[in-house]
Design a protein around this motif. Structure first.
Motif, PDB file in Angstrom:
ATOM      1  N   LEU A 193      31.490 -43.926 -42.480  1.00  0.00           N
ATOM      2  CA  LEU A 193      32.413 -43.862 -41.265  1.00  0.00           C
ATOM      3  C   LEU A 193      31.847 -44.635 -40.116  1.00  0.00           C
ATOM      4  CD1 LEU A 193      32.361 -39.685 -41.561  1.00  0.00           C
ATOM      5  CD2 LEU A 193      34.138 -41.425 -42.273  1.00  0.00           C
ATOM      6  N   ASP A 194      30.628 -44.665 -40.006  1.00  0.00           N
ATOM      7  CA  ASP A 194      30.104 -45.517 -38.736  1.00  0.00           C
ATOM      8  C   ASP A 194      30.453 -47.130 -38.905  1.00  0.00           C
ATOM      9  OD1 ASP A 194      28.626 -45.401 -36.414  1.00  0.00           O
ATOM     10  OD2 ASP A 194      26.838 -46.348 -37.411  1.00  0.00           O
ATOM     11  N   GLU A 195      30.520 -47.280 -40.210  1.00  0.00           N
ATOM     12  CA  GLU A 195      30.657 -48.820 -40.165  1.00  0.00           C
ATOM     13  C   GLU A 195      32.159 -49.157 -40.082  1.00  0.00           C
ATOM     14  OE1 GLU A 195      31.246 -52.052 -43.917  1.00  0.00           O
ATOM     15  OE2 GLU A 195      30.376 -50.137 -44.480  1.00  0.00           O
ATOM     16  N   LEU A 196      33.236 -48.365 -40.446  1.00  0.00           N
ATOM     17  CA  LEU A 196      34.651 -48.175 -40.381  1.00  0.00           C
ATOM     18  C   LEU A 196      35.175 -47.910 -38.989  1.00  0.00           C
ATOM     19  CD1 LEU A 196      35.651 -46.872 -44.069  1.00  0.00           C
ATOM     20  CD2 LEU A 196      35.515 -49.319 -43.356  1.00  0.00           C
ATOM     21  N   ARG A 197      34.736 -46.766 -38.682  1.00  0.00           N
ATOM     22  CA  ARG A 197      35.384 -46.360 -37.411  1.00  0.00           C
ATOM     23  C   ARG A 197      34.143 -45.712 -36.398  1.00  0.00           C
ATOM     24  NH1 ARG A 197      39.520 -48.491 -39.108  1.00  0.00           N
ATOM     25  NH2 ARG A 197      41.407 -47.686 -39.687  1.00  0.00           N
ATOM     26  N   PRO A 198      33.254 -46.479 -35.633  1.00  0.00           N
ATOM     27  CA  PRO A 198      32.102 -45.997 -35.337  1.00  0.00           C
ATOM     28  C   PRO A 198      32.429 -45.259 -34.039  1.00  0.00           C
ATOM     29  CG  PRO A 198      32.282 -48.266 -34.590  1.00  0.00           C
ATOM     30  CD  PRO A 198      33.284 -48.068 -35.923  1.00  0.00           C
ATOM     31  N   ASN A 199      33.623 -45.193 -33.471  1.00  0.00           N
ATOM     32  CA  ASN A 199      33.850 -44.678 -32.008  1.00  0.00           C
ATOM     33  C   ASN A 199      35.130 -43.652 -32.473  1.00  0.00           C
ATOM     34  OD1 ASN A 199      32.260 -45.824 -30.532  1.00  0.00           O
ATOM     35  ND2 ASN A 199      33.519 -47.895 -30.306  1.00  0.00           N
ATOM     36  N   HIS A 200      35.640 -43.289 -33.625  1.00  0.00           N
ATOM     37  CA  HIS A 200      36.567 -42.413 -33.974  1.00  0.00           C
ATOM     38  C   HIS A 200      35.832 -40.691 -33.765  1.00  0.00           C
ATOM     39  CE1 HIS A 200      39.367 -40.010 -36.329  1.00  0.00           C
ATOM     40  NE2 HIS A 200      40.301 -41.159 -36.308  1.00  0.00           N
ATOM     41  N   PRO A 201      36.947 -40.055 -33.336  1.00  0.00           N
ATOM     42  CA  PRO A 201      36.165 -38.676 -33.092  1.00  0.00           C
ATOM     43  C   PRO A 201      35.528 -38.002 -34.190  1.00  0.00           C
ATOM     44  CG  PRO A 201      38.284 -39.025 -31.802  1.00  0.00           C
ATOM     45  CD  PRO A 201      38.045 -40.301 -32.739  1.00  0.00           C
ATOM     46  N   ALA A 202      36.399 -38.405 -35.529  1.00  0.00           N
ATOM     47  CA  ALA A 202      35.792 -37.538 -36.784  1.00  0.00           C
ATOM     48  C   ALA A 202      34.496 -38.340 -36.974  1.00  0.00           C
ATOM     49  CB  ALA A 202      36.662 -37.886 -37.719  1.00  0.00           C
ATOM     50  N   THR A 203      34.178 -39.418 -36.468  1.00  0.00           N
ATOM     51  CA  THR A 203      32.791 -40.108 -36.867  1.00  0.00           C
ATOM     52  C   THR A 203      31.887 -39.514 -35.822  1.00  0.00           C
ATOM     53  OG1 THR A 203      33.719 -42.022 -37.732  1.00  0.00           O
ATOM     54  CG2 THR A 203      31.512 -42.308 -37.153  1.00  0.00           C
ATOM     55  N   LEU A 204      32.301 -39.455 -34.871  1.00  0.00           N
ATOM     56  CA  LEU A 204      31.081 -38.796 -33.694  1.00  0.00           C
ATOM     57  C   LEU A 204      30.808 -37.280 -34.171  1.00  0.00           C
ATOM     58  CD1 LEU A 204      32.877 -40.450 -30.539  1.00  0.00           C
ATOM     59  CD2 LEU A 204      30.838 -40.962 -31.868  1.00  0.00           C
ATOM     60  N   ARG A 205      32.008 -36.606 -34.585  1.00  0.00           N
ATOM     61  CA  ARG A 205      31.514 -35.232 -35.074  1.00  0.00           C
ATOM     62  C   ARG A 205      30.755 -35.222 -36.244  1.00  0.00           C
ATOM     63  NH1 ARG A 205      31.109 -30.495 -33.203  1.00  0.00           N
ATOM     64  NH2 ARG A 205      33.025 -30.933 -32.024  1.00  0.00           N
ATOM     65  N   ALA A 206      30.989 -36.093 -37.029  1.00  0.00           N
ATOM     66  CA  ALA A 206      30.168 -36.325 -38.404  1.00  0.00           C
ATOM     67  C   ALA A 206      28.566 -36.496 -37.981  1.00  0.00           C
ATOM     68  CB  ALA A 206      30.610 -37.251 -39.180  1.00  0.00           C
ATOM     69  N   ARG A 207      28.550 -37.430 -36.790  1.00  0.00           N
ATOM     70  CA  ARG A 207      27.174 -37.608 -36.408  1.00  0.00           C
ATOM     71  C   ARG A 207      26.439 -36.460 -35.889  1.00  0.00           C
ATOM     72  NH1 ARG A 207      27.180 -41.948 -31.875  1.00  0.00           N
ATOM     73  NH2 ARG A 207      28.205 -42.977 -33.601  1.00  0.00           N
ATOM     74  N   ALA A 208      27.270 -35.535 -35.248  1.00  0.00           N
ATOM     75  CA  ALA A 208      26.583 -34.387 -34.566  1.00  0.00           C
ATOM     76  C   ALA A 208      26.188 -33.461 -35.792  1.00  0.00           C
ATOM     77  CB  ALA A 208      27.663 -33.587 -33.782  1.00  0.00           C
ATOM     78  N   ASP A 209      27.284 -33.286 -36.657  1.00  0.00           N
ATOM     79  CA  ASP A 209      27.174 -32.241 -37.899  1.00  0.00           C
ATOM     80  C   ASP A 209      25.692 -32.899 -38.660  1.00  0.00           C
ATOM     81  OD1 ASP A 209      29.126 -30.856 -37.087  1.00  0.00           O
ATOM     82  OD2 ASP A 209      30.471 -31.603 -38.514  1.00  0.00           O
ATOM     83  N   LEU A 210      25.596 -34.046 -39.055  1.00  0.00           N
ATOM     84  CA  LEU A 210      24.494 -34.665 -39.794  1.00  0.00           C
ATOM     85  C   LEU A 210      23.186 -34.469 -38.809  1.00  0.00           C
ATOM     86  CD1 LEU A 210      23.561 -36.254 -42.138  1.00  0.00           C
ATOM     87  CD2 LEU A 210      23.859 -38.410 -40.741  1.00  0.00           C
ATOM     88  N   ALA A 211      23.387 -34.464 -37.471  1.00  0.00           N
ATOM     89  CA  ALA A 211      22.046 -34.164 -36.989  1.00  0.00           C
ATOM     90  C   ALA A 211      21.696 -32.730 -37.035  1.00  0.00           C
ATOM     91  CB  ALA A 211      22.335 -34.469 -35.413  1.00  0.00           C
ATOM     92  N   LEU A 212      22.517 -32.059 -36.930  1.00  0.00           N
ATOM     93  CA  LEU A 212      22.612 -30.441 -37.022  1.00  0.00           C
ATOM     94  C   LEU A 212      21.779 -30.239 -38.563  1.00  0.00           C
ATOM     95  CD1 LEU A 212      22.583 -27.668 -35.960  1.00  0.00           C
ATOM     96  CD2 LEU A 212      24.919 -27.571 -37.135  1.00  0.00           C
ATOM     97  N   LEU A 213      22.434 -30.851 -39.435  1.00  0.00           N
ATOM     98  CA  LEU A 213      21.969 -30.510 -41.033  1.00  0.00           C
ATOM     99  C   LEU A 213      20.469 -31.171 -40.966  1.00  0.00           C
ATOM    100  CD1 LEU A 213      23.077 -29.659 -43.712  1.00  0.00           C
ATOM    101  CD2 LEU A 213      23.748 -32.159 -44.015  1.00  0.00           C
ATOM    102  N   ARG A 214      20.031 -32.226 -40.254  1.00  0.00           N
ATOM    103  CA  ARG A 214      18.801 -32.614 -40.355  1.00  0.00           C
ATOM    104  C   ARG A 214      17.884 -32.139 -39.522  1.00  0.00           C
ATOM    105  NH1 ARG A 214      20.301 -39.217 -40.592  1.00  0.00           N
ATOM    106  NH2 ARG A 214      20.703 -39.161 -42.824  1.00  0.00           N
ATOM    107  N   GLY A 215      18.319 -30.835 -38.487  1.00  0.00           N
ATOM    108  CA  GLY A 215      17.540 -30.356 -37.690  1.00  0.00           C
ATOM    109  C   GLY A 215      17.168 -31.236 -36.423  1.00  0.00           C
ATOM    110  N   ASP A 216      17.850 -32.072 -35.950  1.00  0.00           N
ATOM    111  CA  ASP A 216      17.552 -33.041 -34.885  1.00  0.00           C
ATOM    112  C   ASP A 216      18.398 -32.737 -33.659  1.00  0.00           C
ATOM    113  OD1 ASP A 216      17.023 -35.365 -33.258  1.00  0.00           O
ATOM    114  OD2 ASP A 216      17.169 -36.732 -34.909  1.00  0.00           O
ATOM    115  N   ALA A 217      17.964 -31.990 -33.012  1.00  0.00           N
ATOM    116  CA  ALA A 217      18.747 -31.261 -32.031  1.00  0.00           C
ATOM    117  C   ALA A 217      18.960 -32.306 -30.715  1.00  0.00           C
ATOM    118  CB  ALA A 217      18.129 -30.077 -31.299  1.00  0.00           C
ATOM    119  N   PRO A 218      18.089 -33.230 -30.529  1.00  0.00           N
ATOM    120  CA  PRO A 218      18.368 -34.344 -29.432  1.00  0.00           C
ATOM    121  C   PRO A 218      19.438 -35.163 -29.833  1.00  0.00           C
ATOM    122  CG  PRO A 218      16.100 -34.183 -29.696  1.00  0.00           C
ATOM    123  CD  PRO A 218      16.508 -33.048 -30.583  1.00  0.00           C
ATOM    124  N   ALA A 219      19.335 -35.561 -31.048  1.00  0.00           N
ATOM    125  CA  ALA A 219      20.441 -36.510 -31.829  1.00  0.00           C
ATOM    126  C   ALA A 219      21.876 -35.768 -31.765  1.00  0.00           C
ATOM    127  CB  ALA A 219      20.156 -36.768 -33.091  1.00  0.00           C
TER     128      ALA A 219
END
Length: 227
Positions: A193-219
């Motif tokens: 996702l980040d390679e294809l559409r780095p600034n797409h809202p779905a990519t940014l939402r996925a970035r937040a969800d992935l950080a939550l999944l990894r327990g990385d609150a600052p990210a």
């Protein structure tokens, strides 16, 4: 004197009328193209290319009439008399015409009839990719896109469609991995996702969800701010 000096326009044979139809069609004179194709048909109704020229022009003038006429247009015996390469060209052209007219089953039939060994095969595969996208079969579309690239780069609109299809497939993979709490699979999908559409809202939402999944609150906070 000028009239005598000008080249006289002699009577055309069927091939000549079809060439005129092709020329008028390319100029946007669809009614003129239809009339010329009708002349070609009247001189040689057995030629599959005369029939194609007629239905293509008719589709521009009266799409509904063309949609009704297209399925039974060609004489199978006349088509079989063509060389394999010519049949492939005709099937590809007819497939795209059926696609434009909204007859997806007929388009698929023509595209699938194009043999891999012919020059028209990549173009037919591109048509199947478009069909698969329309039907929501994104993964199958990617298979056809790979085959369509066998002759070189895709045209820009088709390349963009492939890119969007890859994005949607990766997004679905991410959502599935996220719901299964599989951080590794989610990370792989997010990288696409980040390679294809780095600034797409779905990519940014996925970035937040992935950080939550990894327990990385600052990210996660940074991703939410970007979102």
């Amino acid at each position: 004197t000028l009239a005598l000096a000008a080249p006289a326009e002699g009577p055309r044979d069927a091939a000549g009328w079809r060439e005129r139809s092709d020329a008028l069609y390319s100029q946007g004179d669809f009614q003129g193209a239809l009339e010329a194709a009708q002349q070609a048909q009247s001189l040689d109704r057995s030629d599959p290319w005369n029939r194609y020229a007629w239905i293509r022009a008719l589709a521009a003038v009266d799409p509904e009439a063309a949609r009704r006429a297209l399925p039974g247009l060609q004489d199978p015996a006349a088509v079989q008399a063509l060389t394999q390469e010519e049949r492939a060209r005709l099937d590809t052209a007819t497939g795209y015409l059926a696609l434009d007219l909204g007859d997806e089953p007929l388009a698929a039939t023509h595209f699938e009839a194009v043999p891999p060994a012919t020059p028209s095969y990549p173009q037919a595969q591109a048509g199947l990719a478009i069909l698969a996208v329309r039907r929501g079969h994104s993964r199958q579309a990617l298979v056809h896109f790979v085959a369509a690239r066998s002759s070189g780069k895709l045209d820009p609109p088709l390349a963009e469609l492939e890119r969007e299809t890859r994005f949607q497939v990766a997004l679905q993979e991410f959502i599935t991995a996220r719901d299964l709490r599989d951080a590794n699979a989610a990370g792989r999908a997010y990288a696409v996702l980040d390679e294809l559409r780095p600034n797409h809202p779905a990519t940014l939402r996925a970035r937040a969800d992935l950080a939550l999944l990894r327990g990385d609150a600052p990210a996660r906070e940074r991703a939410l701010r970007d979102l």
